[in-house]
Scaffold this active site. Structure first.
Site, PDB file in Angstrom:
ATOM      1  N   ARG A  64     -17.218  49.987  56.225  1.00 14.51           N
ATOM      2  CA  ARG A  64     -16.327  49.202  55.373  1.00 14.51           C
ATOM      3  C   ARG A  64     -14.915  49.270  55.966  1.00 14.51           C
ATOM      4  NH1 ARG A  64     -13.576  53.079  53.876  1.00 14.51           N
ATOM      5  NH2 ARG A  64     -12.076  51.704  52.868  1.00 14.51           N
ATOM      6  N   ALA A  66     -11.439  46.451  56.496  1.00 13.72           N
ATOM      7  CA  ALA A  66     -11.296  45.176  57.204  1.00 13.72           C
ATOM      8  C   ALA A  66     -11.376  45.283  58.720  1.00 13.72           C
ATOM      9  CB  ALA A  66     -10.002  44.487  56.774  1.00 13.72           C
ATOM     10  N   ARG A  98     -20.021  40.181  53.449  1.00 12.84           N
ATOM     11  CA  ARG A  98     -18.911  40.434  52.524  1.00 12.84           C
ATOM     12  C   ARG A  98     -17.909  39.306  52.696  1.00 12.84           C
ATOM     13  NH1 ARG A  98     -16.449  46.170  51.717  1.00 12.84           N
ATOM     14  NH2 ARG A  98     -16.192  45.267  49.633  1.00 12.84           N
ATOM     15  N   GLN A 212     -13.359  55.474  46.717  1.00 13.09           N
ATOM     16  CA  GLN A 212     -13.006  55.571  48.132  1.00 13.09           C
ATOM     17  C   GLN A 212     -11.803  56.478  48.371  1.00 13.09           C
ATOM     18  OE1 GLN A 212     -14.046  52.757  46.692  1.00 13.09           O
ATOM     19  NE2 GLN A 212     -14.874  51.290  48.144  1.00 13.09           N
ATOM     20  N   ASP A 253      -7.579  43.191  53.102  1.00 21.06           N
ATOM     21  CA  ASP A 253      -8.827  42.620  53.597  1.00 21.06           C
ATOM     22  C   ASP A 253      -8.674  41.164  53.998  1.00 21.06           C
ATOM     23  OD1 ASP A 253     -11.470  44.494  53.022  1.00 21.06           O
ATOM     24  OD2 ASP A 253      -9.732  45.020  51.799  1.00 21.06           O
ATOM     25  N   ASN A 263      -6.662  42.912  48.492  1.00 16.97           N
ATOM     26  CA  ASN A 263      -6.972  44.304  48.825  1.00 16.97           C
ATOM     27  C   ASN A 263      -7.803  44.887  47.693  1.00 16.97           C
ATOM     28  OD1 ASN A 263      -6.598  46.580  50.702  1.00 16.97           O
ATOM     29  ND2 ASN A 263      -5.503  47.538  49.001  1.00 16.97           N
ATOM     30  N   LYS A 264      -8.247  46.097  47.880  1.00 11.60           N
ATOM     31  CA  LYS A 264      -9.097  46.763  46.898  1.00 11.60           C
ATOM     32  C   LYS A 264      -8.551  46.589  45.487  1.00 11.60           C
ATOM     33  CE  LYS A 264     -12.392  49.527  45.514  1.00 11.60           C
ATOM     34  NZ  LYS A 264     -13.800  49.157  45.622  1.00 11.60           N
TER      35      LYS A 264
END
Length: 381
Positions: A64, A66, A98, A212, A253, A263-264
């Site tokens: 995982r 980017a 993804r 994460q 990402d 982003n997350k």
């Protein structure tokens, strides 16, 4: 096909296990991944012998981040080519694994273009496979170099914005060597600050639903000797209110042409908090994460993850019970809203640090100029 190869890391430093590597054992080429779903309790490698296995590893978040997804995508195309599978079919499956992370498509397309160009020149499948592999290896090397440049630019920016050192940096999700061919994006900047003796504290958001931050960023901070503290995502506001955060550093990402940042999930609330409390909100990502074909934040496709990632807790030592193999923590039948990312508008971003320089203020025009200059440097234009 993927196999778990139980390398537990006992008796060696964690940095000896790279996040991704290409190997050529007697039985044929493979792509070896450090399975990030097993960290931090186990360091286990996942061996992918074909593109479908890599697709599954990407969807499961075994690999995982980017930049690393771009590298993995390029290697996946090369793996299909070297093993004689349909390259275009593999490329299509990899790109769809993804949807939000643009680097994945960039890596796939780069290796695929190299493969096609070599076929067009002579039609030799072996030469074409070698070209795809060379493209993947180049991307891997370039990402390590980009990581080092971003760390330097980010360190200089923090010194400019926050002279005197003693920085208390809050980061979200994971953006270190586990997502990169080098030392990462946002985490690489924090690490550079640490090495300069100017990091007072790294605040690590746990980053739900797959933790994460807790499992990966804390793991990387611990092995590099950084002073860090872990917090639940929802506790960040109290840190800002107490004046305990000097800067926010996150990765990305996908960055749209107007400077909107995907982003997350949880990044956008941090940007709002940072703006209210007058704290710099800094995004660190390579130029390859900027997607000029995505005009704005509303055009970014946000990946929706399975609901069981919220309704269950999964850990290697936990008994299985739910649909996702974890411990059920919500009533049976509970519906979950589980986007993997959110989008932060450019007006909330203090600066974007890339391997080609720093963008501030963040506008579409400045981003376009940066991308144009970066492409010119790479092509010799």
């Amino acid at each position: 096909m993927a196999d778990q190869d139980a390398h537990t890391g006992e008796g060696r430093h964690a940095t000896e296990i790279p996040a991704i590597r290409w190997e050529e054992p007697p039985e044929g080429p493979v792509l070896v991944l450090l399975d990030q779903t097993r960290l931090p309790t186990e360091e286990v490698e996942l061996v992918c012998t074909d593109a479908p296995a890599l697709v599954e590893a990407i969807r499961a978040l075994a690999v995982r981040g980017a930049p690393l997804l771009g590298i993995a995508g390029a290697y996946g195309v090369a793996l299909a080519a070297v093993r004689g599978f349909d390259v275009d079919e593999a490329a299509g499956a990899l790109q769809a694994a993804r949807p939000t992370a643009v680097n994945l498509s960039v890596g796939v397309r780069r290796a695929q273009a190299a493969h096609r160009a070599a076929l067009a020149e002579g039609g030799d499948p072996q030469r074409a496979a070698a070209a795809a592999l060379a493209a993947a290896r180049s991307m891997h090397r370039e990402d390590a170099e980009a990581s080092a440049r971003m760390a330097g630019y980010g360190l200089a920016l923090l010194d400019e914005l926050l002279p005197g050192g003693g920085h208390r940096i809050l980061t979200h999700c994971n953006s270190g060597s586990l997502v990169s061919g080098g030392e990462g994006t946002a985490f690489a900047v924090a690490l550079a600050v640490h090495r300069e003796g100017r990091l007072r504290r790294l605040w690590v958001d746990e980053t739900r639903p797959l933790l994460q931050g807790a499992r990966l960023t804390a793991y990387e901070a611990a092995r590099t000797g950084m002073a860090y503290s872990l917090l639940t995502d929802s506790a960040a506001g109290s840190l800002f209110a107490a004046g305990e955060v000097d800067a926010v550093l996150i990765g990305a990402d996908r960055i749209a042409a107007d400077g909107s940042v995907a982003n997350k999930v949880g990044s956008y609330p941090l940007a709002v908090l940072a703006r209210y409390h007058h704290v710099p909100f800094i995004v660190v990502a390579p130029v390859t994460t900027v997607d000029p074909d995505t005009p704005d934040g509303a055009s970014i496709e946000v990946e929706q993850r399975p609901g069981y990632e919220v309704t269950e807790l999964t850990a290697p030592w936990a008994p299985v019970g739910g649909a996702g193999g974890g411990v059920v923590v919500a009533p049976l039948g509970t519906q979950a809203y589980n986007p993997a990312f959110d989008v932060t508008p450019p007006e909330l971003v203090t600066a974007i640090v890339t391997d080609a320089g720093v963008v501030s203020p963040v506008t579409g025009a400045v981003l376009a100029e940066l991308i144009s200059g970066s492409v010119g440097q790479r092509t010799g234009a």
